[in-house]
Design an enzyme around this catalytic site. Structure first.
Site, PDB file in Angstrom:
ATOM      1  N   GLY A  47       0.847  -1.199   0.000  1.00 36.46           N
ATOM      2  CA  GLY A  47       0.000   0.000   0.000  1.00 36.46           C
ATOM      3  C   GLY A  47       0.879   1.244   0.000  1.00 36.46           C
ATOM      4  N   HIS A  48       1.859   1.264   0.930  1.00 37.48           N
ATOM      5  CA  HIS A  48       2.794   2.396   0.952  1.00 37.48           C
ATOM      6  C   HIS A  48       3.595   2.432  -0.353  1.00 37.48           C
ATOM      7  CE1 HIS A  48       2.462   1.349   5.371  1.00 37.48           C
ATOM      8  NE2 HIS A  48       2.113   2.612   5.379  1.00 37.48           N
TER       9      HIS A  48
END
Ligand code: PAF
Length: 284
Positions: free
Chosen positions: A36-37
Site C-alpha cells: 500500500g505504501h
C-alpha cells in the site's frame, strides 16, 4: 537513498532541492511499509523530482491503551522497500526530534468531521495526525503529498486542514491496495492470528456486497448499512466498532436516500486488532 534522522539534515536536503528548482513529493508513513505504501511511493516517484518518505510512529495520534508500544518498527526493511520504490530520502526522526518540548502547538480540525467514525472511539487521534502532518509539510515543503484511501476519514480531515490553513500542497489520494483475497493491506494485519485474518475477510466481502446492492439500484443508506452490518455481525470473531455511511467530502450524516458520493466505512475488532476498510458509493 539518503537517510535523514534529524530536522536539520532534512532541512539541508530540502534547501538544496528547492535551490535547484526540484518538485518535491512527500509520502508520510508510520513505517512497517507494505505494498500500500509502495503504491504511494511509486506514484510520488512518477510525479516529482525529489521523493521524501517519512517513517515516524507518531505518539500524539495514539490514545491511552492503544498500540503505540507494540506498533511494528522495521526501519531497515522500510529503507529497502522505500529505495526499491524510488524514494530519494527517508526521514526517520525520533519522537524528541519531532516533539522537542512537552509544551507544544497543536493543529486541530474541529467539528463533526473529526468526531464521527474513528473520532468517536479515538478522540485525540486526528489532532495528532494533523499536528504531525503539518510539521512534515513545513519541513519537506512538498508540492504533492500522498495518502491512501484506506484511511478515508484521515484523507477528508487532511483535505480540510490544507484548505483551512492554505497549505500550498496538492494531496494525492491513492486507491486501497488489497491482498489477493480482498483484505486491505495494513501494517496492523501483522497482529492477526490465522483465524482472525480469515475472519477479517468479512470486511471487504460485506463492502463488496453493499456495492453490488448499490449497483442494482439500492439508494437507501439505512438498508445498505444494515446489509453490511448483518454480514459482519454473522462472523463470530467480529466485534463491531462502527458500520456507517456519510456523505463526502464533509462527512455529513446521510439519512434516507443517498444523493452525492457517500463513504461506507467499517471498523471492526478481531481479537485485539482493530481493522478499518471502506468504499465510496458514487452514482453515475
Ligand atoms: O496514515 C498514517 O500512517 C499516519 O496517520 C500519518 C499520515 C503518517 C501521520 O502519522
Amino acid at each position: 537513498m539518503k537517510l535523514c534522522k534529524t530536522v536539520a539534515e532534512l532541512r539541508a536536503e530540502i534547501a538544496l532541492a528547492k535551490a535547484d528548482g526540484q518538485s518535491i513529493g512527500l509520502v508520510p508513513t508510520m513505517g512497517a511499509l507494505h505494498e500500500g505504501h509502495g503504491s504511494l511511493i511509486a506514484a510520488a516517484r512518477k510525479e516529482n523530482e525529489l521523493v521524501v518518505v517519512s517513517v515516524f510512529v507518531n505518539p500524539t495520534q495514539f490514545g491511552l491503551g492503544e498500540d503505540l508500544d507494540a506498533y511494528p518498527r522495521t526501519l531497515e526493511a522500510d529503507c529497502v522497500l522505500a529505495t526499491k520504490m524510488g524514494a530519494d530520502i527517508v526521514f526517520a526522526p525520533t519522537p524528541k526530534e519531532m516533539y522537542p518540548s512537552e509544551d507544544m502547538t497543536w493543529v486541530e480540525v474541529t467539528g463533526e468531521i473529526t468526531k464521527v467514525l474513528c473520532g468517536r472511539s479515538r478522540p485525540i487521534h486526528f489532532r495528532g495526525v494533523t499536528t504531525v502532518v503539518s510539521k512534515l509539510f513545513n519541513l519537506a515543503q512538498p508540492d504533492r503529498a500522498y495518502f491512501g484511501q484506506k484511511d478515508a476519514q484521515q484523507v477528508q480531515v487532511l483535505q480540510r486542514m490544507v484548505k483551512d490553513l492554505f497549505f500550498n500542497v496538492q494531496l494525492r489520494i491513492m486507491p486501497i491496495v488489497r491482498e489477493a483475497d480482498g483484505l486491505a493491506k495494513s501494517s496492523r494485519n501483522a497482529y492477526l492470528s490465522a483465524e482472525e485474518r480469515a475472519a477479517g475477510l468479512v470486511l471487504s466481502q460485506s463492502l463488496q456486497h453493499a456495492a453490488q446492492l448499490f449497483d442494482q439500484g439500492e439508494r437507501n443508506s439505512a438498508k445498505l448499512v444494515a446489509a453490511t452490518q448483518a454480514l459482519i455481525a454473522a462472523e463470530p470473531m467480529s466485534d463491531i466498532d462502527y458500520v456507517e455511511m456519510y456523505e463526502l467530502p464533509e462527512l455529513t450524516p446521510v439519512t434516507g436516500t443517498m444523493r452525492g458520493a457517500c463513504l461506507l466505512a467499517v471498523a471492526v475488532r478481531f481479537g485485539t486488532t482493530r481493522l478499518i476498510d471502506n468504499i465510496v458509493l458514487e452514482g453515475e
